[in-house]
Design an enzyme around this catalytic site. Structure first.
Site, short mmCIF file in Angstrom:
data_model
loop_
_atom_site.label_atom_id
_atom_site.label_comp_id
_atom_site.label_asym_id
_atom_site.label_seq_id
_atom_site.Cartn_x
_atom_site.Cartn_y
_atom_site.Cartn_z
CB SER A 99 -0.92 -0.02 1.23
OG SER A 99 -1.87 -1.04 1.14
CE LYS A 173 -5.51 -1.67 0.11
NZ LYS A 173 -4.27 -2.45 0.19
#
Length: 300
Positions: A99, A173
């Site tokens: 991430s 995301k």
């Protein structure tokens, strides 16, 4: 690129790295993993993978190098090490499934391109259970040709969606997790208010899940991890906060105000500070309950 002929280096064997690597191993792909944790390396070997003592050693001879690391700072450091050591072959593809921050991702794509190394970002949504059952959503950023070449490998993990150029996967995301953080917080507040009014949580959730207020938090997180008091979704509250901050940082970078997002980051930050280190993100519901109980005691 076939499963049998592909050699994958997997850097990061934590909660997601282990089960993701297992999916490739089950497909007949050779996967060599590395993690700073000896326990994580041992766990990966039990899954059928092989491990190396350094990231560079794991990467040597790999066709595809997959990064599943905590944040952009660590991604940058690992790439610095791999490029300085010459471990990355010019014909290899680097897939950042961490991430990461979209702007860091764009810079990494450019610097690897200068070395003749292709790069895509492919973060996922679906958590540990999604990784274990190949039910992840994979958000991919990068050039179409490289994305299509990597698609068969990524489809072993779930549904692959090409969302744009390098960095776009990490952008989506982060924004998705910002929404998820909003949903969990708001759902938890609503359930607790209803309970205080005399409506049991199961009944509230039945109504919400049959109505317009439903979300992944009401349909999955509350029934599976909060009502059961297991609080073990496999995704830490600190990581949710990190992703929410990436999303609001991205909003600031593109000049789009996100007042609700910024307020949410402040609230989550307060909660993470109060929760035990490493607490699961579903423990936000417990934090809100305890906060409400303390407020009630104060009024009494």
């Amino acid at each position: 690129m076939s499963d049998a002929s592909t050699r994958i280096a997997l850097i990061g064997l934590g909660n997601m790295g282990g089960p993701i690597g297992s999916q490739w191993i089950a497909a007949g792909t050779a996967v060599t993993g590395f993690d700073l944790s000896a326990d994580a390396r041992a766990g990966f070997e039990k899954r059928g993978g092989t491990t190396a003592e350094t990231a560079a050693a794991a990467t040597a001879g790999a066709d595809v190098v997959v990064l599943l690391l905590p944040d952009s700072r660590i991604v940058d450091a690992v790439l610095d090490d791999l490029t300085a050591s010459g471990a990355l072959a010019a014909s290899s593809v680097v897939i950042d499934m961490s991430s990461s921050e979209p702007e860091h991702t764009q810079r990494n794509a450019r610097r690897l391109a200068e070395l003749g190394i292709r790069f895509i970002d492919a973060p996922v949504s679906g958590g540990v259970r999604g990784a274990e059952t190949a039910a992840l959503t994979v958000m991919v950023g990068g050039t179409g040709e490289t994305v299509e070449e990597m698609r068969p490998l990524l489809e072993r993990l779930g549904t692959v969606i090409h969302v744009g150029d390098a960095g776009a996967g990490h952008a989506v995301k982060a924004l998705n997790n910002l929404l998820s953080a909003v949903h969990l917080w708001a759902t938890s507040e609503a359930v607790l208010v209803a309970e205080r009014f005399g409506i049991d949580p199961e009944t509230t959730l039945r109504v919400v899940n049959g109505s317009s207020g439903r979300s992944g938090s009401s349909e999955v997180k509350w029934p599976k991890f909060i009502l059961t008091e297991s609080y073990d979704s496999g995704f830490a509250a600190q990581l949710m906060l990190k992703d929410a901050r990436i999303a609001t940082g991205l909003a600031a970078a593109v000049g789009t105000p996100t007042r609700l997002g910024e307020q949410l980051v402040d609230e989550w930050s307060r909660a993470v500070d109060a929760l035990p280190a490493g607490a699961d993100h579903t423990e936000i519901a417990r934090f809100l309950r305890e906060t409400a109980e303390k407020a009630q005691e104060g009024r009494s």
